[in-house]
Design an enzyme around this catalytic site. Structure first.
Site, PDB file in Angstrom:
ATOM      1  N   LYS A   1      25.192 123.937  55.829  1.00  0.00           N
ATOM      2  CA  LYS A   1      24.444 122.665  55.884  1.00  0.00           C
ATOM      3  C   LYS A   1      23.256 122.696  54.917  1.00  0.00           C
ATOM      4  CE  LYS A   1      23.603 123.041  60.339  1.00  0.00           C
ATOM      5  NZ  LYS A   1      24.266 124.333  60.626  1.00  0.00           N
TER       6      LYS A   1
ATOM      7  N   ARG B   1      16.487 136.032  58.288  1.00  0.00           N
ATOM      8  CA  ARG B   1      15.963 135.162  59.337  1.00  0.00           C
ATOM      9  C   ARG B   1      16.054 135.893  60.673  1.00  0.00           C
ATOM     10  NH1 ARG B   1      18.368 129.108  59.107  1.00  0.00           N
ATOM     11  NH2 ARG B   1      18.892 129.508  61.274  1.00  0.00           N
TER      12      ARG B   1
END
Ligand code: AP5
Ligand code: MG
Length: 253
Positions: A13, A154
């Protein structure tokens, strides 16, 4: 042009949003990036959200609905926007419908990036991000092309958070697709090729929908009754029935 990017964690995305953002010169509104910015700033919201993201769970609907409402009302959204990461639940989808109506807008397309589970796990375990601008990079990249910063992993890409993220996506977020299918807005994109191939398919889906609506509609204001070039659903993974299912039956998401 108002677009919604939809797909599992790691489906691309953010990668495709960066391309669309440059192509159409409209803002990329990513709720995950907004939450990480709050965490980075140490705000009260960031402090509340940090353990939730680290565990791969969802922040509450109330908080997320308020966040997206404030963001879509900013002036830079007047020519359109690309939303990535919202809505993830049915209550969020209903709230977004109401907000779009209030703003006099509608989505031109919901772009669903469909990727095999094994590929998602591989991408997430190797993904690197820029701590400043949040752009994502594949494994082996050293520096952010825009900021020059050293890339990091992350927190929610650590192994213990990845499975819960995919499970909650299958359980709570996949049903949101039907909400948009009912409106004929979903284009299903095979998210398994190269980034460039997928970008081409994404742009084709957007231009097909513009043609079906009789040409570019600028900021995407509603034109009731216009036909839509919809792509029918094809064998996507459904959420497990009943409570507390898992990702085991999934081959793709
Ligand atoms: P969010 O940041 O939105 O994370 P996500 O949905 O889990 O999606 P990702 O950002 O991990 O993946 P992506 O699809 O953007 O893939 P990317 O392009 O980076 O949300 C994080 C958290 O915030 C949530 O878990 C939740 O806690 C909270 N949250 C956010 N919104 C919320 C909401 N509405 N409600 C409640 N909570 C919310 O690509 C991944 C990797 O693959 C990259 O390394 C990339 O370079 C690589 N890649 C991309 N495309 C390809 C390709 N075609 N081939 C090979 N590699 C590729
Ligand atoms: Mg992302």
């Amino acid at each position: 042009m108002n677009l919604l990017l939809y797909g599992a964690p790691g489906s691309g995305k953010g990668t495709q949003a960066n391309m669309l953002c440059s192509h159409f010169d409209i803002p990329h509104i990513a709720t995950g990036d907004m939450l990480r910015a709050e965490i980075e700033a140490g705000s009260p919201l960031g402090q509340k959200a940090q353990p939730i993201l680290a565990a791969g769970q969802y922040v509450s609907d109330d908080i997320m609905i308020a966040m997206i409402g404030n963001r879509l009302r900013l002036p830079d959204c007047s020519r359109g926007f690309i939303i990535d990461g919202f809505p993830r639940t049915i209550p969020q989808a209903v709230a977004l419908d109401n907000l779009m109506e209030e703003l006099g807008r509608r989505f031109d397309r919901v772009l669903y990036l469909k990727v095999d589970l094994d590929e998602l796990l591989q991408r997430l375990s190797g993904r690197l991000v820029c701590p400043q601008c949040q752009r994502t990079y594949p494994p082996g990249t050293a520096l952010c092309g825009a900021e020059g910063s050293a890339l990091v992993q992350r927190e929610d890409d650590k192994a213990e958070a990845v499975r819960p993220r995919i499970e909650i996506y299958l359980h709570k977020t996949i049903p949101v697709l039907d909400h948009y299918r009912g409106e004929g807005l979903v284009s299903e994109i095979d998210g398994m090729g190269t980034i460039d191939d997928i970008s081409r398919h994404v742009l084709e889906a957007v231009s097909t929908s513009q043609l079906a609506q009789g040409g570019a509609l600028g900021a995407g204001f509603a034109r009731p009754g216009a036909p839509r070039g919809d792509v029918p659903p094809q064998g996507e993974v459904r959420p497990p029935s009943g409570r507390g299912g898992g990702a085991q039956p999934a081959k793709s998401a």
